[in-house]
Design a protein around this motif. Structure first.
Motif, mmCIF file in Angstrom:
data_model
loop_
_atom_site.group_PDB
_atom_site.id
_atom_site.type_symbol
_atom_site.label_atom_id
_atom_site.label_comp_id
_atom_site.label_asym_id
_atom_site.label_seq_id
_atom_site.Cartn_x
_atom_site.Cartn_y
_atom_site.Cartn_z
ATOM 1 N N TYR A 46 6.682 -1.652 11.231
ATOM 2 C CA TYR A 46 5.467 -2.026 10.496
ATOM 3 C C TYR A 46 4.823 -3.247 11.170
ATOM 4 O O TYR A 46 5.520 -4.199 11.539
ATOM 5 C CB TYR A 46 5.827 -2.338 9.052
ATOM 6 C CG TYR A 46 4.662 -2.828 8.229
ATOM 7 C CD1 TYR A 46 3.581 -2.001 7.955
ATOM 8 C CD2 TYR A 46 4.646 -4.133 7.739
ATOM 9 C CE1 TYR A 46 2.509 -2.452 7.205
ATOM 10 C CE2 TYR A 46 3.581 -4.594 6.975
ATOM 11 C CZ TYR A 46 2.514 -3.753 6.716
ATOM 12 O OH TYR A 46 1.460 -4.206 5.987
ATOM 13 N N ASP B 299 11.815 -2.912 8.991
ATOM 14 C CA ASP B 299 10.726 -2.390 8.157
ATOM 15 C C ASP B 299 10.046 -1.327 9.009
ATOM 16 O O ASP B 299 9.188 -1.634 9.832
ATOM 17 C CB ASP B 299 9.760 -3.508 7.778
ATOM 18 C CG ASP B 299 8.599 -3.005 6.927
ATOM 19 O OD1 ASP B 299 8.470 -1.764 6.770
ATOM 20 O OD2 ASP B 299 7.820 -3.838 6.448
ATOM 21 N N SER B 300 10.448 -0.088 8.813
ATOM 22 C CA SER B 300 10.111 0.978 9.765
ATOM 23 C C SER B 300 8.868 1.759 9.384
ATOM 24 O O SER B 300 8.400 1.729 8.241
ATOM 25 C CB SER B 300 11.286 1.952 9.852
ATOM 26 O OG SER B 300 11.520 2.522 8.579
ATOM 27 N N ASP C 129 5.407 5.215 6.066
ATOM 28 C CA ASP C 129 5.742 3.787 6.219
ATOM 29 C C ASP C 129 6.898 3.434 5.276
ATOM 30 O O ASP C 129 8.023 3.165 5.717
ATOM 31 C CB ASP C 129 4.486 2.969 5.917
ATOM 32 C CG ASP C 129 4.716 1.476 6.001
ATOM 33 O OD1 ASP C 129 5.862 1.048 6.262
ATOM 34 O OD2 ASP C 129 3.752 0.716 5.788
ATOM 35 N N ASP C 130 6.629 3.471 3.992
ATOM 36 C CA ASP C 130 7.660 3.153 2.999
ATOM 37 C C ASP C 130 7.927 4.383 2.127
ATOM 38 O O ASP C 130 7.012 4.932 1.521
ATOM 39 C CB ASP C 130 7.203 1.997 2.107
ATOM 40 C CG ASP C 130 7.001 0.712 2.911
ATOM 41 O OD1 ASP C 130 7.551 0.626 4.033
ATOM 42 O OD2 ASP C 130 6.280 -0.169 2.418
ATOM 43 N N TYR D 17 11.369 -0.612 2.271
ATOM 44 C CA TYR D 17 10.527 -0.694 3.457
ATOM 45 C C TYR D 17 10.917 0.371 4.467
ATOM 46 O O TYR D 17 10.344 0.463 5.536
ATOM 47 C CB TYR D 17 10.642 -2.086 4.103
ATOM 48 C CG TYR D 17 10.046 -3.181 3.254
ATOM 49 C CD1 TYR D 17 8.696 -3.173 2.921
ATOM 50 C CD2 TYR D 17 10.837 -4.223 2.772
ATOM 51 C CE1 TYR D 17 8.145 -4.162 2.131
ATOM 52 C CE2 TYR D 17 10.306 -5.222 1.982
ATOM 53 C CZ TYR D 17 8.964 -5.187 1.662
ATOM 54 O OH TYR D 17 8.423 -6.170 0.881
ATOM 55 N N SER E 243 11.649 4.435 5.682
ATOM 56 C CA SER E 243 10.695 5.537 5.713
ATOM 57 C C SER E 243 11.383 6.882 5.522
ATOM 58 O O SER E 243 12.579 7.020 5.779
ATOM 59 C CB SER E 243 9.967 5.540 7.059
ATOM 60 O OG SER E 243 9.658 4.230 7.471
HETATM 61 CA CA LIG Z 1 7.986 0.411 6.280
#
Ligand SMILES: [Ca+2]
Ligand SMILES: [Ca+2]
Length: 315
Positions: free
Chosen positions: A149, A103-104, A121-122, A128, A130
């Protein structure tokens, strides 16, 4: 000093929790303290990526790495992996973590000033991962940070795709068809050296299957050769920037028309103009804004590649 301020910040958080459960405030206080330029300290370690373009130009895992950067666009205390990269041309470049397990959070910044050029973020409500798009000039360096994240870490892929606003690719046009079911395709003021049609534009893709088909029409000429194959033209438009490599272009042909088809090449029948089996129906597209400024430039062009000149969108 850094350690002291973190300790104070932590103590403040604990105090606030004690005073009525507003831990989040204390957390945000701490993060804001480190996020002014998107990096902390002067010795951020980065891995060089040159000017690589494509899917998964870098892969890795952020677990166990240092947390030296706090991205500006979301809550994060996670470890990260940082890269340096240089724009190969002037245009818009899109950096994504599509295909990552992590989740970057992705941040792109200017290494000279530390200013953040883009942070995300998303990329969308259903992911999730980027995506950051930034306008860069040829030769401009950036620092790319793949972060997590909150405190999350994990494996990631970094993808970089370019939308050069100046790069051009080679296109041809259909000249004639004959009663044998053969087609003549030709350069028509094309530019096989530097390309003639902006890669931000969309055109069909000319494909050919070299199958030894015999010529049943007029005999080949010096600049009117026989390609010994069957041509086919996509009934959909392909954006030049999606032609990221010869392999990617060949795959579009094979996936559309079957095994054996690949993107047609400038010299398939000698060069500049040739004939092949098959009929094609070019989609209606405007004449390209040609660098030569020729008023003879025809509309309804399609992408053709060239093997010994940088006239392709992927060059
Ligand atoms: Ca993210
Ligand atoms: Ca971080």
């Amino acid at each position: 000093m850094r350690q002291l301020s973190w300790m104070l910040s932590g103590a403040l958080g604990l105090l606030l929790v004690g005073c009525g459960g507003v831990e989040q405030q204390g957390m945000e206080e701490k993060e804001r303290g480190n996020s002014t330029m998107g990096r902390r300290g002067d010795a951020l370690v980065t891995d060089p990526l040159g000017s690589a373009i494509g899917t998964a130009v870098a892969q890795g895992n952020t677990c166990g790495r240092l947390n030296e950067v706090t991205p500006t666009c979301s809550s994060s205390t996670a470890p990260e992996h940082a890269y340096t990269w240089t724009a190969p041309s002037t245009g818009t470049f899109t950096f994504t973590t599509a295909g990552s397990a992590l989740d970057s959070i992705l941040q792109v910044s200017d290494p000279a000033t530390g200013s953040v050029l883009g942070c995300n973020d998303d990329a969308a409500a259903d992911t999730y991962q980027s995506s950051v798009a930034v306008n860069l000039t040829a030769g401009q360096p950036v620092v790319i940070v793949v972060d997590g994240y909150r405190s999350r870490c994990g494996s990631f892929k970094l993808n970089i795709h370019g939308m050069s606003t100046t790069k051009r690719g080679l296109t041809w046009v259909k000249a004639t068809s004959d009663s044998c079911g053969q087609t003549r395709v030709t350069c028509d003021y094309c530019d096989p050296y530097d390309g003639d049609t902006l890669c931000t534009e969309s055109r069909p893709l000319l494909c050919i299957r070299p199958d030894g088909s015999l010529n049943c029409g007029e005999p080949p000429g010096a600049y009117d050769g026989w390609a010994g194959g069957t041509v086919a033209l996509t009934s959909f438009l392909v954006r030049g920037t999606d032609l990221t490599s010869q392999a990617a272009a060949d795959a579009i042909c094979a996936n559309t028309f079957g095994a054996g088809y690949r993107m047609a090449e400038h010299h398939d029948g000698g060069g500049w103009q040739w004939r092949a089996k098959g009929s094609i129906t070019p989609l209606s597209t405007p004449a390209s804004t040609h660098p030569r400024g020729s008023t003879s430039n025809l509309p309804n062009r399609f992408w053709v590649r060239i093997s010994n000149q940088p006239g392709n969108c992927w060059d």
